[in-house]
Design a protein around this motif. Structure first.
Motif, PDB file in Angstrom:
ATOM      1  N   TYR A  23      42.294  -7.989   1.036  1.00 58.44           N
ATOM      2  CA  TYR A  23      42.455  -9.115   1.955  1.00 58.44           C
ATOM      3  C   TYR A  23      41.972  -8.695   3.327  1.00 58.44           C
ATOM      4  N   LEU A  37      38.507 -12.534   1.847  1.00 57.03           N
ATOM      5  CA  LEU A  37      38.792 -11.387   0.998  1.00 57.03           C
ATOM      6  C   LEU A  37      37.489 -10.745   0.582  1.00 57.03           C
ATOM      7  N   TYR A  72      44.477 -14.074  -3.057  1.00 63.32           N
ATOM      8  CA  TYR A  72      44.256 -12.769  -3.679  1.00 63.32           C
ATOM      9  C   TYR A  72      44.381 -12.866  -5.193  1.00 63.32           C
TER      10      TYR A  72
END
Length: 214
Positions: A23, A37, A72
């Motif tokens: 991240y 990301l 994520y």
């Protein structure tokens, strides 16, 4: 410092060949929050951007602190499955948010249908045992009240104390004043004497001397 990756993007890494997903940061736009990301793999680093509408945070469909993890997890599944995620901004829709909530919401434990056990019985202290009364001390030897076996003033002989004179014989007791050992008291029923004279033929003087009665 993570390098700023610019377009065009390299193809995403093959499944199982990426090193890590990281991240980077986020920024707020007019109606959404954008998250960056990066994936580091065999083909080099690649940057991906995701957005979540502010309306989703306001409606409680996702917590604002969970935004980075939602993106994520979405990217991690895409990379692991070999999906192609383009360089354009990817929108996290309500389906993706619902999937995240379902995976990260703890299921409340079901209450057991087993009926509650009955409460334990109240504690009742045991009554201490009553102390036993002490055994009475042994009493005196039994006295034979059948009558005197000896009479006062008899000359007698004892196997241990020698020769003497009976001075009293009553109540189960006999007193003998011996010539050499002085007065002794015996249990009449247990006393063994050799009688050497008739009753009242001998006497004991004031100084304890035995003599014939005149």
């Amino acid at each position: 410092m993570v390098p700023n990756v610019t377009s065009p993007q390299p193809p995403p890494p093959s499944p199982g060949r990426f090193v890590r997903v990281e991240y980077l940061d986020f920024r707020s736009a007019a109606d959404h929050r954008e998250y960056r990301l990066a994936v580091y793999g065999d083909n080099g680093p690649a940057e991906f951007r995701f957005r979540i509408a502010f309306a989703a945070f306001g409606a409680g469909r996702v917590r604002i602190q969970d935004g980075p993890d939602v993106c994520y997890q979405r990217l991690l599944r895409a990379v692991a499955a070999g999906e192609t995620v383009g360089p354009d901004l990817v929108t996290i829709d309500d389906v993706e948010l619902a999937r995240y909530r379902e995976a990260h919401t703890q299921v409340p434990k079901r209450r057991s249908s087993t009926p509650a056990s009955s409460p334990p019985a109240p504690f009742v202290p045991r009554t201490p045992p009553r102390p036993r009364s002490p055994a009475p001390p042994p009493g005196p030897l039994p006295i034979d009240d059948a009558g005197p076996a000896f009479h006062e003033g008899q000359r007698v002989s004892h196997a241990v104390f020698g020769v003497g004179v009976t001075t009293s014989s009553s109540g189960g007791r006999t007193i003998v004043c011996f010539d050499d050992n002085g007065p002794r008291t015996f249990v009449t029923s247990l006393l063994r004497l050799d009688v050497l004279s008739a009753p009242h033929t001998w006497e004991t003087g004031p100084r304890g001397k035995n003599r014939l009665r005149l």
